[in-house]
Design a protein around this motif. Structure first.
Motif, PDB file in Angstrom:
ATOM      1  N   ILE A 186      29.671  47.299  47.692  1.00 48.33           N
ATOM      2  CA  ILE A 186      30.375  47.038  46.350  1.00 48.33           C
ATOM      3  C   ILE A 186      30.205  48.083  45.583  1.00 48.33           C
ATOM      4  CG2 ILE A 186      27.515  46.777  45.500  1.00 48.33           C
ATOM      5  CD1 ILE A 186      28.437  44.907  44.034  1.00 48.33           C
ATOM      6  N   SER A 187      29.546  49.199  45.633  1.00 51.75           N
ATOM      7  CA  SER A 187      29.261  51.219  44.903  1.00 51.75           C
ATOM      8  C   SER A 187      30.633  51.179  45.684  1.00 51.75           C
ATOM      9  CB  SER A 187      28.231  51.571  46.019  1.00 51.75           C
ATOM     10  OG  SER A 187      29.041  51.555  47.029  1.00 51.75           O
ATOM     11  N   ILE A 188      31.675  50.737  46.296  1.00 49.37           N
ATOM     12  CA  ILE A 188      33.011  51.545  46.099  1.00 49.37           C
ATOM     13  C   ILE A 188      33.968  50.167  45.705  1.00 49.37           C
ATOM     14  CG2 ILE A 188      34.950  51.604  48.231  1.00 49.37           C
ATOM     15  CD1 ILE A 188      33.334  53.901  48.208  1.00 49.37           C
ATOM     16  N   VAL A 189      33.767  49.648  45.247  1.00 42.86           N
ATOM     17  CA  VAL A 189      34.640  48.457  44.530  1.00 42.86           C
ATOM     18  C   VAL A 189      34.821  48.901  43.280  1.00 42.86           C
ATOM     19  CG1 VAL A 189      34.965  46.571  43.674  1.00 42.86           C
ATOM     20  CG2 VAL A 189      34.539  46.937  46.433  1.00 42.86           C
TER      21      VAL A 189
ATOM     22  N   ILE B  93      47.069  48.305  44.898  1.00 41.30           N
ATOM     23  CA  ILE B  93      46.432  48.917  45.765  1.00 41.30           C
ATOM     24  C   ILE B  93      45.998  47.748  47.439  1.00 41.30           C
ATOM     25  CG2 ILE B  93      43.350  48.891  46.117  1.00 41.30           C
ATOM     26  CD1 ILE B  93      43.267  50.305  43.764  1.00 41.30           C
ATOM     27  N   ILE B  94      46.376  48.334  48.285  1.00 43.28           N
ATOM     28  CA  ILE B  94      46.574  47.523  49.277  1.00 43.28           C
ATOM     29  C   ILE B  94      44.826  47.280  50.298  1.00 43.28           C
ATOM     30  CG2 ILE B  94      47.383  47.326  52.126  1.00 43.28           C
ATOM     31  CD1 ILE B  94      49.769  48.796  51.022  1.00 43.28           C
ATOM     32  N   LEU B  95      44.268  45.781  49.949  1.00 41.02           N
ATOM     33  CA  LEU B  95      42.990  46.192  50.780  1.00 41.02           C
ATOM     34  C   LEU B  95      42.695  45.139  52.492  1.00 41.02           C
ATOM     35  CD1 LEU B  95      40.902  44.991  47.347  1.00 41.02           C
ATOM     36  CD2 LEU B  95      40.947  47.107  48.318  1.00 41.02           C
ATOM     37  N   ASP B  96      43.166  46.181  53.155  1.00 41.87           N
ATOM     38  CA  ASP B  96      43.163  45.816  54.749  1.00 41.87           C
ATOM     39  C   ASP B  96      41.878  44.930  54.757  1.00 41.87           C
ATOM     40  OD1 ASP B  96      44.759  45.113  56.612  1.00 41.87           O
ATOM     41  OD2 ASP B  96      45.207  46.971  57.130  1.00 41.87           O
ATOM     42  N   GLU B  97      42.565  44.123  55.619  1.00 41.93           N
ATOM     43  CA  GLU B  97      41.535  43.244  56.475  1.00 41.93           C
ATOM     44  C   GLU B  97      39.784  43.011  55.339  1.00 41.93           C
ATOM     45  OE1 GLU B  97      39.521  46.223  59.648  1.00 41.93           O
ATOM     46  OE2 GLU B  97      40.997  46.397  59.700  1.00 41.93           O
TER      47      GLU B  97
ATOM     48  N   ASN C  36      31.149  39.074  50.173  1.00 39.41           N
ATOM     49  CA  ASN C  36      30.734  38.283  49.284  1.00 39.41           C
ATOM     50  C   ASN C  36      30.809  39.281  47.254  1.00 39.41           C
ATOM     51  OD1 ASN C  36      31.918  36.442  50.095  1.00 39.41           O
ATOM     52  ND2 ASN C  36      30.034  34.839  49.933  1.00 39.41           N
ATOM     53  N   ASP C  37      30.202  39.808  47.501  1.00 35.91           N
ATOM     54  CA  ASP C  37      29.491  40.619  46.243  1.00 35.91           C
ATOM     55  C   ASP C  37      30.272  41.830  46.154  1.00 35.91           C
ATOM     56  OD1 ASP C  37      26.967  39.607  46.468  1.00 35.91           O
ATOM     57  OD2 ASP C  37      26.035  41.049  46.655  1.00 35.91           O
ATOM     58  N   ALA C  38      31.269  41.960  47.063  1.00 36.55           N
ATOM     59  CA  ALA C  38      31.908  43.089  46.496  1.00 36.55           C
ATOM     60  C   ALA C  38      33.238  42.534  45.954  1.00 36.55           C
ATOM     61  CB  ALA C  38      32.319  43.395  48.037  1.00 36.55           C
ATOM     62  N   GLN C  39      33.185  40.944  46.365  1.00 31.01           N
ATOM     63  CA  GLN C  39      34.580  40.613  46.786  1.00 31.01           C
ATOM     64  C   GLN C  39      34.558  39.982  44.843  1.00 31.01           C
ATOM     65  OE1 GLN C  39      36.441  37.522  48.468  1.00 31.01           O
ATOM     66  NE2 GLN C  39      35.644  38.762  50.971  1.00 31.01           N
ATOM     67  N   SER C  40      33.411  39.555  44.252  1.00 36.90           N
ATOM     68  CA  SER C  40      33.396  38.959  42.781  1.00 36.90           C
ATOM     69  C   SER C  40      33.564  40.202  42.292  1.00 36.90           C
ATOM     70  CB  SER C  40      31.864  38.112  43.299  1.00 36.90           C
ATOM     71  OG  SER C  40      31.079  38.242  44.256  1.00 36.90           O
ATOM     72  N   ALA C  41      32.861  41.493  42.490  1.00 34.16           N
ATOM     73  CA  ALA C  41      33.216  42.830  41.653  1.00 34.16           C
ATOM     74  C   ALA C  41      34.448  43.060  41.362  1.00 34.16           C
ATOM     75  CB  ALA C  41      32.406  43.624  42.434  1.00 34.16           C
TER      76      ALA C  41
ATOM     77  N   LEU D  96      39.259  34.417  43.357  1.00 34.04           N
ATOM     78  CA  LEU D  96      39.976  35.359  43.789  1.00 34.04           C
ATOM     79  C   LEU D  96      41.848  35.309  44.588  1.00 34.04           C
ATOM     80  CD1 LEU D  96      38.436  39.279  45.839  1.00 34.04           C
ATOM     81  CD2 LEU D  96      39.878  38.986  44.289  1.00 34.04           C
ATOM     82  N   ALA D  97      41.265  34.262  45.320  1.00 31.89           N
ATOM     83  CA  ALA D  97      42.071  32.895  46.048  1.00 31.89           C
ATOM     84  C   ALA D  97      43.209  32.845  44.970  1.00 31.89           C
ATOM     85  CB  ALA D  97      41.824  32.867  47.413  1.00 31.89           C
TER      86      ALA D  97
END
Lengths: 807, 356, 358
Positions: free
Chosen positions: C100-103, C134-138, C144-149, C177-178
Motif C-alpha cells: 500500500i505504501s508504494i501505491v 501507468i501499467i500495473l502488471d500482474e 486488496n488494501d493496495a487496490q482500494s488505495a 476498480l474493475a
C-alpha cells in the motif's frame, strides 16, 4: 525519587481507570460529594461538575491543588498532594524490618504508606461503608518479593541457593582482603574443597556464575538477595537495555559514559573495578561495599554476543595475570586480575538464538562459567528418576497461601492448588494471578452452581467439566449450559488467550484414551475425535475464525462425558503430561544439536551430505545414526570384554587400528570434544561427547532399550585410546592446540605426552576427587600436582611448598 | 580422512558415473561458457548437487571448490535480526531459503540485487579465455520458497539475467509456480538404479581394499544390491550404510545384517502393533512411541510415510486401498496443520479400524 | 584515444552479447499493434484510440501468454515513440514492491506529475496524447488494501494519467476498480496464429527442427505463446551446444520431439501409457511398485496428473460417469499436492482410487 504529587496523581489515574464505566447515576451524586470534600480541604476550589475526567490530568503539578478522583463506586473525592514533612518516623520503624537500611527505599515505602493511609482516611470519612478497599497500587510480585534469604520460597531449588551462596562466599577472600582469606579458608572450608574448586587466590575456579532456569522462579531475586546478604552491592546490567545508562546503586560517579554504546566493555570493567581503588588502600570504606555484577537476561539480549565477548576477554586476561603471578619472576601486576564476582542470569543456558562467527554465544559462556540451573517445581525429571515434585510444589503453595492470608483473600487450599497448577509452578505468574484474579476466584466459589457469566474458568476446571456430566440436569440442559459457557462468558476468555484453549485441548487429549478404555474400548470414538482435532488444528492455524474452535470442546463432552466417571486408577498413559513436555523439550534440544553439529562440519563434507544447512532432515534421519556408528566402531579384537584394563593401540589388530584412526580423525574434523560431566544426583562421573549426540541417537522404549551403563563402560576404554590417537596427530602436526585446556607455556610437551596415558588411567583408578600426592620434584623445586583430574577444566599448575604446608 | 560420501564424490563432470545423457548435456552447456537458469529436480540422493558442482567446476575451474561460509545478517521490517548462512566461492554462492523463514522474499531479492550490482569483472579463466560475466546463485530446496518469493523471483530472473545465473535445486517441481518453470531449463535427475548404485559401491570397495568372505564379483554385487534397495536408491544413504557396515566387520560376510536404523525398527514395530492388536491400550502405547520419535527429530510426515508403507507391505491386499486413502488424508492434514501428534494418532486409530 | 576506440568496441561487443542472451520472448515482443497475434477485437478497439488519442482506463485480463503485456507496451510505444516513452510510462511489476505504501507514494507521485512537452519531431510522428500511462502488471497479486488505495488515485489524476491493469484473473480485482476500467478479454491464441508466430521466430533464429516439433511445442504449452517460445529457445540451446561439443558424433542438429518434451518437463507418452495399463490391471501390488518407480524417476507429480487427466478424460472409450469419477479423484489429489503433501503417497492413492472406478 518520586515526587509525592506525582505519586498521588498516579494513583488517581488508576482509580479513574478502574471506573471507566461510570454511569450517569454516579455523576448525579457528585455534587454532594464535591461539596463535602471541599469542606474537608480548606482553600479548595470546587471543580465544575461538567468537567470531564480528562481535565483532571491537566491540573498543574506545581500549584497545590486538590485532585478530583472518582472512586470505583462512582463517587468523587479530592486528594491533596502530600508534603514530605508529613512522614512519620514511627511509622517507618513499625512497618518494615530491613536488613540493610536503604534510605531511598525507606522513604519511598514511607511515602507510599502515608499516601495510602491518607487516602483511606478520606475514604472512610466520606463513605460509611466502602465496598472494597484498594490497598495498594503496588504490583504484588514486587510487594512480596522476598526481602531476606530466609523468606525465599524454596520451590525445590534449595540446593541451587546454597550453591550460589557457596560460590559467592569463595570470593570473599579476594574481595574483602587477603588476611581474611586465609583465616576463612582455614577455618571454614576443608582443604579438600579448596583443592577442587578454588584457584590460588581463593577464588572459585570459574569466575562467572551462570544461573539458568525457567522464568518466574526467582533467579534474579535469589541472586540479588544472596549477594546483598554477603555484603555486596549489586550492580545490575540488564542485558535487554544495557545500551542505556545503568541504574547505578553506587554513587561514585563512575557511570558517566552517557551513551555507552561503544563503551560496553568499559562499563563492565568499571562495574567490576569501581571499588578496587578503595580496597587497595587496605581499608574498607563503610559505605563503599564491593560490587557484584549481575547480568540479567543474557540469553535474550540484543547485544549478548558483545557482552559475552567482553566477559571472555576478562577471563582470558585474568588467566594471563594469574599465570604471571604464579611465576616468581613475573611482575606483580594486579591490574588484570578479576576480583569481583560476575553472575549471569539466563532463561535457557542452551539457547541458540544468537550466533556469531565462532559458534553459539551461550556455548562460549557456558564453557567459562559455573553452571547452576534452577528447576521448575512442577516437573519431574524422568531421566534421573528423582522427583522434585511434591515437596517443591508444596513450598510454592505455602508461599502463595501466605500471601493470600496477608491480603485477606481467604483462599482455600484447593484453590491455591489450582492456581499453582495453572501457572505451572511459575511463582511470579502465581502471584500475578492471585492479585488480579483472586477475587474472581472467590466469586466462583461462593456463587451457586448456576453459571456466572463473568466467571473465569481455569483450563483445569474446564477439562474436568468436559468429562463429567451434571447428574441433576438432563443431557440437553447440560449441553446448553456448556455451550453457554463456551460461547459466551468464561469460554470467551479461554478463547481470547490462545494458550488456554490449547491447554484444555491437550488436557482432554491426554485423558480421553483412558475414558474410552473404560467405556467401551472401541476405536470408533478416537476416529471420530481425530476428525475434530483436525478441525481444531486447521481453524487454529488459519487465524481467521477462532471463535469456532471452542466447538471442539463440545465434541469432547459429547463423546466422553459421563455422569459418574470412574476414578482412573491406573492410567494407560502414566505421566503423559511429562512425556509430552519432555518430548517437546528434547526435540528442541536435539534440533539445536543438529544445528550445532552442522555448523561444525567441514564445508566440503557439508556439501556432500547435501541439503540445506540448518533444517537438514536427512541429518537426523540417517546421517547421524550412521555417523555415530562410525565414530564408535565395535573394535573386534577388544572383544566384548569391558574390563577396565588399559588398552593401548598396540593390542589392537590392523583393522581395528584403522577404525580407530578413522574415528579419531572424524572426531577432530567434526570438532567433537570429550567432556566429563558430573551427574548431580548420583555423583557419578559420566563421559560425554560435546555436542552430545546420545540424546539424538538413542531411543529408550519397549522396543529398543538404551543402556547408558554399557556405553559409559565402553567409553572408559575407548576415550583414552582416542585421546592417545589425538596426541599422535597433534605431535604430527604440532600446530593444533586443544582449546579446552589452557596450557601454560612453561610446561614441556614431553611431560604431557608421557603422562596422558597415566592421566586417563588415573581416572578409572580413583575417580579424581582425591588429591594426588606430589609426584616428582623438579630441579627448580617446583612440584607437579595432578589437579582437578577428570574434569574438563583439568589443568596442571605449579604449587609452591608454601601452599602445601599451609593445609 | 573423511567420510566416503565426501571422499568418493566426483568433482568433475567426466567422473560422474550414471545418467550419461544428462551429464553430457550439462557438459555441453558449460562448454559454451554460458547457460540459462536451471531448475534441477529429482529425488534426494540422486546426485543433483554433485552434478551442479561438477558443472560449475567445468565452467570456472577448481576455484569453485574453495568454499567458505559467511553468516549474513538481515534486518527485517519488524527490526528483527535474521542470520543465515551463505556458502560461497569466488564464482558462486549458495543459499537455503528455509533458513530465512517467511522473509525469504525480501532476503533473496536483497541478496540478488546486491550481487547484480557488483558486476563480475575480468573473470578470465586462463585456459579457455572465456569471460564469465555472471555469478551463479544456487538456491537449495527451491520448493520450500514461499509463493511470494517465487513471484518476486520471476521478474528478478529477467532483470538481472545479464550477470546472475540461478540454479535451483529441489526434490519436486510441484510446489514451483509455472512462471518460474517456464523461465528455467528443467533438468530432471532420476534416482540411480540399483545396479548403478551397486556398481559405485563396488568401485569404492576395491579402492578401500575391503575384504569380503566371497570373491566372485556377482556375489558381492548381490550384497551391494541389497544395500541399494535397503536405502531406497538413495546413493548418499547407501554409501553411509556401506561405510558403517565396513567399519563393523573386518571381512564383510554376504549374510551380514545390514544396519537398520533405530527409528525404522521402531516404526516397523508400530506397524506390527497396529496389525496384530487393534485396541485402545495399544493406541496409547503407540502414542508414547510417537512422542519419542518426534523428540528425536524425525519429522511427522516421514513417520507417517514409513508407517504407511510398512503397513502396506504386510497387510492383506484388499485393505491396501483403504490404508492408502487414509494415509493420503492424514498426510494432507499433517502438511496443513501444526499439531502433528493429533494427526499421527488419528492415522493410527483409523488404520486400526480399517484393519479390524 | 585508442583506448576510447577499444572501449567502444568492447561496449559494442558486450551489447551484442547482451542481445544474444536476451530471451527470445523479449526479443520478439510485438513492436506494434498489428504484430499482436490473435486478439483482433481488442486490437481493433485500441487502434481507434490511436487515431482519437483518447484512452479510457483499461483492464486486460486473460490466460498467461496471450499478449496482454505486449499489447499495452506496443500501444504505448505507438502513442509516444521511443523518446517520450520513458517519461510517460511507468511499468510496475509484482516483483517490485507493491504494498500500500508504494501505491501511496510512487504511483501517486508519478500520477500527479504534469505531462512533459513532446518534442516537435515526436509530435509529427506520434499522436502523443497529453496523459501518462501507468501499467500495473500482474495486478491480481496486489493486496486488496493496495487496490482500494488506487481507487481514489485513479479518479483524482485521471486528467493526466491513464491506468492499465493487467491480470490473469479478473475476479481478484476488486469491483470498484474493475468498474472504473474498460475491460478487454484476451482469449487463448488459436493454434494457427500461434503456429504462425512460432514459425516466424524459428525462421528468424534459423532454428532447424523435426517436422512435428512446432505442434508439439504448442501442445505442451497449452496455447501460452510465451511458454512456447521459451521452450523453443531452451531446446535450441540444448541442441546447439550438444552439437558444438561433440563434433565427431553423428547428431542431426534438428530439434527432436524428445528434446522438447524433456525441456518442458513433460512425461513421455509411453510412460503414461504404462501407468494406465498398470492402473487397469487393478493389482494393488503392481500399482505400488509402479508408483515407486515413477517417484524414483523424479517426475513431477503435478505434471503427471495433468497428463493423466488428458489421457483418461479425452479417451472416448470411457463412459462419462467413469470420467466424472476420475476427474474428481484427480482434483482431490491435485488439491492435496498443492498443499505440499508427499507426492508418493498422493500418487499412489490416486492411482488406487482410479483403478477402483475404471
Amino acid at each position: 525519587m518520586e515526587d509525592p504529587v506525582n505519586l498521588n496523581f498516579g494513583e488517581s489515574v488508576l482509580f479513574n481507570n478502574a471506573d471507566q464505566a461510570t454511569t450517569d447515576l454516579g455523576e448525579t451524586n457528585n455534587n454532594d460529594m464535591d461539596f463535602q470534600s471541599s469542606l474537608l480541604f480548606g482553600g479548595v476550589q470546587p471543580q465544575p461538575e461538567s468537567e470531564q475526567v480528562n481535565d483532571l490530568i491537566e491540573v498543574e503539578y506545581g500549584q497545590i491543588q486538590p485532585k478530583k478522583v472518582k472512586l470505583f463506586d462512582g463517587k468523587v473525592i479530592n486528594l491533596k498532594p502530600k508534603v514530605r514533612k508529613s512522614i512519620n518516623a514511627d511509622e517507618i520503624k513499625s512497618s518494615e524490618e530491613m536488613d540493610l537500611i536503604d534510605m531511598d527505599n525507606l522513604f519511598r515505602i514511607a511515602k507510599e504508606k502515608q499516601a495510602f493511609k491518607d487516602n483511606q482516611e478520606q475514604l472512610s470519612e466520606q463513605q460509611t461503608k466502602p465496598k472494597k478497599k484498594f490497598k495498594t497500587s503496588q504490583v504484588w510480585t514486587e510487594k512480596y518479593r522476598p526481602k531476606r534469604f530466609l523468606q525465599l520460597c524454596s520451590a525445590g531449588n534449595d540446593r541451587q541457593y546454597r550453591m550460589i551462596s557457596h560460590w559467592l562466599q569463595r570470593w570473599s577472600g579476594v574481595v574483602f582482603n587477603t588476611e581474611y582469606e586465609y583465616n576463612q579458608l582455614n577455618q571454614h572450608q576443608n582443604p579438600h574443597n579448596i583443592q577442587n574448586n578454588v584457584d590460588q587466590l581463593g577464588r572459585p575456579y570459574r569466575k562467572i556464575l551462570l544461573v539458568s532456569g525457567p522464568p518466574g522462579i526467582g533467579k534474579t531475586t535469589t541472586v540479588h538477595l544472596i549477594a546483598k546478604q554477603l555484603g555486596y552491592n549489586v550492580e545490575e546490567l540488564n542485558a535487554a537495555n544495557s545500551m542505556d545508562v545503568l541504574p547505578s546503586t553506587v554513587n561514585t560517579g563512575d557511570n558517566r559514559y552517557g551513551n555507552v554504546n561503544a563503551a560496553l566493555k568499559l562499563k563492565i570493567q568499571n562495574a567490576l573495578t569501581s571499588n578496587s581503588i578503595q580496597a587497595q588502600g587496605n581499608k574498607i570504606i563503610s559505605n563503599g561495599k564491593p560490587t557484584c555484577l549481575v547480568i540479567d537476561e543474557i540469553d535474550t539480549a540484543g547485544n549478548s554476543s558483545d557482552i559475552i565477548r567482553v566477559l571472555n576477554e576478562l577471563i582470558q586476561s585474568d588467566q594471563r595475570a594469574l599465570n604471571k603471578r604464579g611465576q616468581p619472576s613475573g611482575k606483580k601486576s594486579k591490574d588484570n586480575l578479576l576480583n569481583r564476582p560476575i553472575i549471569c542470569i539466563a532463561n535457557d543456558a542452551f539457547s541458540t538464538n544468537s550466533r556469531t562467527w565462532g559458534g553459539f554465544n551461550m556455548d562460549k559462556l557456558r564453557s567459562i562459567s559455573e553452571l547452576i540451573s534452577f528447576q521448575k517445581p512442577a516437573f519431574i525429571k524422568r531421566s534421573t528418576g528423582i522427583k522434585t515434585g511434591g515437596k517443591a510444589l508444596n513450598s510454592v503453595k505455602e508461599y502463595i497461601k501466605d500471601i493470600s492470608e496477608q491480603e485477606n483473600l481467604k483462599l482455600e487450599y484447593n484453590e491455591i492448588n489450582e492456581i499453582v497448577e495453572i501457572c505451572e509452578g511459575d511463582i511470579r505468574a502465581c502471584i500475578n494471578h492471585l492479585q488480579f484474579n483472586g477475587r474472581k476466584l472467590e466469586n466462583y466459589v461462593s456463587s451457586s452452581p448456576k453459571i456466572n457469566k463473568d466467571l473465569q474458568l481455569s483450563w483445569f476446571k474446564l477439562t474436568d467439566m468436559l468429562f463429567k456430566r451434571d447428574p441433576q440436569l438432563n443431557k440437553e440442559q447440560d449441553f446448553d449450559n456448556l455451550m453457554e459457557i463456551l460461547l459466551s462468558g468464561g469460554g470467551k476468555s479461554i478463547n481470547s488467550s490462545s494458550g488456554t484453549l490449547d491447554k484444555v485441548i491437550r488436557g482432554c487429549f491426554n485423558r480421553y484414551l483412558d475414558t474410552v478404555y473404560y467405556q467401551d474400548d472401541s476405536l470408533v470414538k478416537p476416529c471420530e475425535l481425530s476428525e475434530w482435532l483436525n478441525f481444531y488444528d486447521i481453524i487454529g492455524t488459519s487465524n481467521e475464525i477462532p471463535q469456532y474452535s471452542n466447538l471442539i470442546l463440545l465434541k469432547f463432552w459429547q463423546l466422553f462425558s459421563e455422569i459418574n466417571p470412574k476414578k482412573i486408577v491406573k492410567s494407560l498413559l502414566p505421566d503423559i503430561k511429562n512425556i509430552e513436555f519432555e518430548s517437546n523439550e528434547m526435540k528442541k534440544q536435539n534440533k539445536a544439536l543438529v544445528k550445532k553439529l552442522i555448523t561444525n562440519i567441514p564445508i566440503s563434507l557439508k556439501v556432500s551430505l547435501g541439503g540445506g544447512f540448518e533444517d537438514n532432515q536427512s541429518m537426523g534421519l540417517f546421517v547421524l545414526p550412521f555417523l555415530y556408528k562410525i565414530l564408535f566402531p565395535e573394535l573386534a579384537s577388544s572383544g566384548s570384554s569391558n574390563s577396565l584394563q588399559v588398552k593401548s593401540k598396540n593390542n589392537l589388530n590392523d583393522f581395528d587400528k584403522l577404525c580407530l584412526e578413522k574415528s579419531a580423525s572424524l572426531f577432530k574434523s567434526l570438532q567433537i570434544e570429550f567432556e566429563t560431566f558430573k551427574d548431580n544426583e548420583t555423583n557419578q562421573l559420566l563421559l560425554e561427547i560435546n555436542p552430545n549426540l546420545d540424546s539424538l541417537v538413542f531411543y529408550d522404549n519397549d522396543i529398543l532399550t538404551f543402556n547408558p551403563k554399557q556405553i559409559q563402560l565402553k567409553r572408559k576404554w575407548f576415550f583414552p585410546m582416542l585421546q592417545t590417537e589425538f596426541d599422535r596427530i597433534t605431535i604430527q602436526s604440532k600446530t593444533v592446540k586443544r582449546s579446552i585446556t589452557p596450557e601454560t607455556k612453561n610446561q614441556s610437551k614431553k611431560t604431557k605426552i608421557s603422562s596422558s596415558v597415566e592421566f586417563f588411567k588415573g581416572q578409572y583408578d580413583g575417580i579424581s576427587t582425591q588429591i594426588q600426592k606430589p609426584k616428582e620434584v623438579d630441579e627448580t623445586s617446583r612440584i607437579w600436582v595432578k589437579y582437578n583430574e577428570g574434569y574438563s577444566n583439568a589443568v596442571r599448575k605449579t604449587i609452591g611448598w608454601k601452599d602445601l604446608w599451609i593445609s | 580422512m573423511s567420510l566416503w560420501v565426501d571422499k568418493y564424490r566426483p568433482k568433475t563432470l567426466n567422473k560422474l558415473s550414471f545418467h550419461e545423457s544428462i551429464t553430457k548435456n550439462l557438459g555441453a552447456l558449460a562448454s559454451t561458457g554460458d547457460f540459462p537458469h536451471l531448475l534441477v529436480y529429482g529425488p534426494s540422493g540422486s546426485g543433483k548437487k554433485t552434478r551442479v558442482y561438477a558443472t560449475l567446476h567445468e565452467l570456472f575451474g577448481s576455484q569453485v571448490e574453495k568454499l567458505k561460509i559467511d553468516v549474513k545478517t538481515f534486518t527485517t521490517s519488524s527490526n528483527r535480526k535474521l542470520e543465515f548462512n551463505v556458502l560461497s566461492s569466488p564464482y558462486h554462492l549458495e543459499i537455503t531459503p528455509s533458513d530465512m523463514g517467511n522473509n525469504d522474499r525480501v532476503v533473496i531479492q536483497d541478496l540478488l540485487k546486491d550481487i547484480a550490482s557488483t558486476e563480475q569483472v575480468d573473470f578470465t579463466s586462463q585456459q579457455k579465455g572465456i569471460k564469465h560475466r555472471f555469478k551463479v546463485v544456487i538456491i537449495n530446496e527451491a520448493d520450500s520458497l514461499t509463493r511470494d518469493a517465487q513471484a518476486a523471483l520471476r521478474r528478478t530472473m529477467e532483470k538481472y539475467s545479464s550477470n546472475i545465473r540461478l540454479i535451483m535445486i529441489s526434490n519436486t517441481t510441484s510446489n514451483i509456480i509455472p512462471p518460474i518453470k517456464s523461465r528455467t531449463l528443467l533438468v530432471r535427475i532420476p534416482a540411480p538404479s540399483v545396479s548403478e548404485i551397486s556398481q559405485i559401491l563396488n568401485n569404492v570397495a576395491t579402492k578401500e581394499n575391503l575384504k569380503f568372505s566371497v570373491n566372485e564379483e556377482s556375489e558381492k554385487l548381490k550384497l551391494f544390491e541389497k544395500i541399494a534397495i535397503n536405502s531406497s536408491q538413495n546413493l548418499r544413504k547407501a554409501l553411509l550404510c556401506f561405510e558403517t557396515v565396513s567399519m563393523q566387520n573386518e571381512t564383510i560376510q554376504l549374510s551380514t545384517n545390514l544396519i537398520d536404523l533405530d527409528w525404522e525398527i521402531i516404526i516397523k514395530n508400530i506397524s506390527r502393533l497396529i496389525l496384530t492388536n487393534q485396541s485402545v491400550a495399544n493406541l496409547s502405547k503407540i502414542r508414547v512411541i510417537f512422542y519419542e520419535l518426534l523428540a528425536h527429530c524425525i519429522p511427522a510426515r516421514i513417520i507417517l510415510k514409513t508407517l504407511l508403507f510398512d503397513l502396506l507391505e504386510s497387510c492383506e491386499s484388499n485393505k491396501i486401498e483403504d490404508l492408502v486413502s487414509i494415509g493420503s488424508t492424514f498426510d494432507n492434514r499433517l502438511s496443513l496443520g501444526s499439531k502433528s501428534i493429533f494427526h499421527l494418532e488419528g492415522f493410527a486409530a483409523k488404520a486400526m479400524v480399517a484393519l479390524s | 584515444m585508442v583506448s576510447e576506440v577499444e572501449r567502444s568496441a568492447r561496449n559494442e561487443k558486450y551489447e551484442q552479447e547482451r542481445i544474444e542472451h536476451t530471451p527470445w520472448v523479449e526479443k520478439y515482443r510485438p513492436k506494434n499493434l498489428d504484430d499482436v497475434a490473435s486478439q483482433e477485437h481488442t486490437v481493433k478497439v485500441l487502434k481507434r484510440t490511436l487515431v482519437s488519442a483518447n484512452l479510457p482506463h483499461m483492464l486486460f485480463y486473460g490466460p498467461p501468454g496471450t499478449g496482454k503485456t505486449s499489447t499495452i507496451l506496443a500501444l504505448a510505444k505507438q502513442l509516444y515513440g521511443p523518446n517520450l516513452f520513458k517519461s510517460r510510462v511507468l511499468e510496475l511489476n509484482a516483483s517490485d514492491e507493491r504494498g500500500i505504501s508504494i501505491v501511496r507514494q510512487k504511483i501517486k507521485n508519478f500520477a500527479r506529475l504534469t505531462v512533459s512537452n513532446p518534442t516537435k519531431e515526436d509530435l509529427e510522428n506520434y499522436p502523443c496524447p497529453p496523459y501518462k500511462i501507468i501499467i500495473l502488471d500482474e495486478a491480481d497479486s496486489m493486496t486488496n488494501d493496495a487496490q482500494s488505495a488506487l481507487r481514489r488515485t485513479m479518479e483524482t489524476y485521471s486528467n493526466v494519467t491513464r491506468f492499465c491493469l493487467v491480470c490473469n484473473y479478473i475476479t481478484r480485482i476488486i469491483d470498484p476498480l474493475a468498474s472504473r476500467c474498460s475491460k478487454f478479454r484476451f482469449k487463448s491464441l488459436t493454434n494457427d496464429d500461434a503456429l504462425a508466430r512460432l514459425q516466424y521466430v524459428a525462421n528468424e533464429e534459423k532454428v532447424e527442427f523435426e517436422d512435428d516439433v512446432l505442434n508439439q511445442v504448442l501442445r505442451i504449452s497449452n496455447g501460452d505463446l510465451r511458454k512456447a517460445i521459451t521452450y523453443l529457445q531452451s531446446a535450441t540451446r540444448l541442441q546447439n551446444t550438444t552439437t558444438f561439443s561433440d563434433e565427431d558424433m553423428q547428431i542431426d542438429d534438428k530439434i527432436s520431439v524428445n528434446t522438447i518434451l524433456e525441456v518442458g518437463g513433460v512425461v513421455s507418452e509411453s510412460i503414461i501409457k504404462n501407468i494406465i495399463t498398470t492402473i487397469e490391471s487393478k493389482n494393488s501390488k503392481k500399482i505400488i511398485d509402479g508408483t515407486k518407480e515413477i517417484i524414483l524417476q523424479g517426475f513431477s507429480a503435478q505434471q503427471l496428473l495433468d497428463q493423466l487427466h488428458d489421457a483418461l478424460i479425452l479417451d472416448d472409450a470411457r463412459s462419462s460417469i467413469t470420467k466424472n469419477k476420475i476427474a474428481l479423484i484427480l482434483f482431490d489429489t491435485d488439491r492435496k499436492l498443492s498443499n505440499g503433501t508427499d507426492e508418493h503417497i498422493q500418487l499412489l492413492n490416486s492411482f488406487l482410487q482410479i483403478s477402483k472406478v475404471i
